[in-house]
Motif scaffolding. Structure first.
Motif, short mmCIF file in Angstrom:
data_model
loop_
_atom_site.label_atom_id
_atom_site.label_comp_id
_atom_site.label_asym_id
_atom_site.label_seq_id
_atom_site.Cartn_x
_atom_site.Cartn_y
_atom_site.Cartn_z
N LEU A 295 39.11 -2.38 25.63
CA LEU A 295 38.21 -2.98 24.71
C LEU A 295 38.20 -3.46 23.27
N LYS A 296 38.26 -4.45 22.87
CA LYS A 296 38.42 -4.92 21.40
C LYS A 296 37.33 -5.30 20.76
N ARG A 297 37.06 -5.20 19.54
CA ARG A 297 35.78 -5.80 18.87
C ARG A 297 36.52 -6.58 17.76
N ALA A 298 36.02 -7.94 17.87
CA ALA A 298 36.63 -9.04 16.97
C ALA A 298 35.88 -9.30 15.56
N GLU A 299 36.57 -9.89 14.77
CA GLU A 299 35.77 -10.27 13.45
C GLU A 299 35.20 -11.78 13.75
N ASN B 5 36.14 -14.53 12.37
CA ASN B 5 37.14 -15.58 12.70
C ASN B 5 37.92 -15.29 13.81
N GLY B 6 37.77 -14.51 14.62
CA GLY B 6 38.52 -14.18 15.90
C GLY B 6 39.66 -13.21 15.94
N LYS B 7 39.99 -12.72 14.80
CA LYS B 7 40.91 -11.83 14.63
C LYS B 7 40.30 -10.23 15.07
N VAL B 8 41.46 -9.58 15.96
CA VAL B 8 40.74 -8.18 16.13
C VAL B 8 40.68 -7.34 14.94
N ALA B 9 39.49 -6.65 15.29
CA ALA B 9 39.02 -5.68 14.15
C ALA B 9 39.29 -4.33 14.44
N ALA B 10 39.24 -3.99 15.81
CA ALA B 10 39.40 -2.48 16.05
C ALA B 10 39.32 -2.63 17.63
N THR B 11 40.08 -1.47 18.09
CA THR B 11 40.05 -1.03 19.47
C THR B 11 38.83 -0.05 19.86
N VAL B 12 38.18 -0.45 20.80
CA VAL B 12 37.05 0.22 21.01
C VAL B 12 37.08 1.25 22.35
N SER B 13 36.95 2.42 22.03
CA SER B 13 37.09 3.57 23.17
C SER B 13 36.41 3.28 24.25
N ARG B 14 36.95 3.41 25.23
CA ARG B 14 36.17 2.75 26.74
C ARG B 14 35.58 4.32 27.15
N GLN B 15 36.15 5.57 26.86
CA GLN B 15 35.42 6.68 27.23
C GLN B 15 33.92 6.68 27.34
N GLY B 16 33.13 6.89 28.41
CA GLY B 16 32.07 7.08 28.74
C GLY B 16 31.43 5.71 28.58
#
Length: 402
Positions: free
Chosen positions: A149-153, A155-166
């Motif tokens: 999972l990725k969280r985007a800004e 402007n469409g750029k990747v802001a962070a990778t989101v942990s999928r645990q749980g």
């Protein structure tokens, strides 16, 4: 399965949406699109209508879709269990309308299902019910998230990778104790909240306990046109649901002027004894057809104790059985009758009998077979005390998933 027989579970199917993301179709909103030879919603309904439990079913539809829903309902064998009500502008409003309609049935539990999840199956339903029996006020079938999972800004750029645990992807049917989920929906409506995306989220907001159970990877929600096309391809490639039913009947012979077999009267020095015209062949075939959809036997539909059937033509019974089969989505492919009698001779009348079966059942002559044999003077048939018939019917229903 531990689900208590003392409890009543109702089904609420949410089908009032417009389905804009699936595109425009002459078939109407996506829940009425044809997949696997019948409307999408018919597949969804069948999963609950054919389950071992006998539940009331309420379907919430858009007021403009009554004719579309009526056509879809024709594919359901047990349609009298279905009650229809109209939905609101949002899914949340539609569910509340459905819950209010279910109050008349006084259910203990309710399973709330999206109409556009046609691949729900009995094991998934059982898991939800089994968990409800253990005490939670809500049960949510879900699948663990497997994609990164990725969280985007903005402007469409990747802001962070989101942990999928749980993290889990929610599915339906979501099960609830009826009174608490109705109260939660009413409280949400009174508060002006309209942003809930499923019923479990309303339950959580209201402070109800909600437990997870294993969902099903096949239980996907059909959202866009590609989803519908893939579901149609999957169901169209399914194994055919071919069912064979058998029937047996025997009637006593008594002095008379003839017998009726396969709807054809044959002059004879004996007659068949019975409440109707005692057509042993059509009685056996009626039972064979009823067997293909679990609809009991001829006595269930036409009790010999009922005086209205005294002397009745047995084609009435066969036509009734054929209608039951067709209403359940079946296509009669073949009818085969074997008559067991010392007399009269069947051979001279076989063609007329086949033609009569073809006429009554509405199938081609080559799909109708009549055979006869003696009992080599053995037993009650051999002593000319009665005539027996054995019938086999082959019916193809809508395909089942492999």
């Amino acid at each position: 399965m531990q689900h208590s027989k003392a409890t009543t579970t109702a089904i609420l199917i949410v089908a009032a949406g417009r389905g804009e993301r699936a595109g425009v179709s002459v078939e109407g909103p996506k829940q009425y699109r044809m997949i696997g030879g019948k409307p999408l919603i018919a597949h969804t309904l069948q999963a609950f209508a054919t389950h071992s439990k006998t539940w009331p079913i309420v379907v919430v539809i858009h007021r403009d879709d009554e004719q579309l829903f009526e056509k879809a309902l024709a594919y359901l064998p047990d349609r009298h269990r279905v009650t229809v009500t109209h939905g609101g502008a949002t899914r949340q409003e539609s569910v509340l309308a459905g819950l209010k309609a279910l109050q008349a049935f006084h259910p203990d539990y309710v399973l709330i299902q999206d109409a556009v999840r046609p691949f729900c199956d009995a094991p998934l339903i059982d898991r939800v019910l089994q968990c409800l029996d253990t005490g939670p006020q809500g049960v949510l079938p879900a699948m663990p998230v497997t994609d990164t999972l990725k969280r985007a800004e903005t402007n469409g750029k990747v802001a962070a990778t989101v942990s999928r645990q749980g993290l889990f992807a929610a599915q339906t049917p979501q099960g609830f104790a009826f009174a608490p989920i109705l109260a939660a929906h009413e409280a949400a409506a009174a508060s002006g909240r309209t942003d809930f995306t499923d019923d479990a989220s309303i339950a959580e907001w209201a402070g109800l306990t909600v437990e997870l159970v294993e969902g099903s990877p096949d239980n996907v929600k059909l959202t866009v046109q590609r989803d519908i096309a893939m579901a149609d391809a999957k169901l169209s490639a399914a194994l055919p649901d071919v069912r064979t039913g058998n029937g047996y009947d025997v009637h006593q012979l008594e002095p008379g002027d003839g017998v009726t077999l396969c709807g054809i009267f044959i002059a004879h020095d004996q007659a068949l004894k019975g409440h109707s015209d005692a057509d042993v062949a059509l009685h056996a075939l009626t039972d064979a057809l009823l067997a293909t959809c679990g609809a009991g036997d001829i006595g269930d539909h036409f009790p010999p104790s009922d005086p209205q059937w005294r002397g009745a033509a047995s084609r009435i019974f066969l036509e009734h059985a054929a209608k039951i089969v067709r209403d359940a989505g079946g296509t009669i492919m073949n009818a085969d009758i074997s008559l067991i009698a010392e007399a009269p001779k069947i051979g001279p009348h076989r063609q007329a009998m086949r033609e009569k079966l073809s006429e009554i059942l509405g199938i081609s002559l080559d799909r109708c077979s009549v055979k006869a044999t003696t009992n080599e003077k053995i037993g009650f048939v051999g002593r000319r005390e009665g005539i027996a018939a054995i019938a086999t019917a082959t019916v193809v229903f809508a395909g089942v998933r492999p």
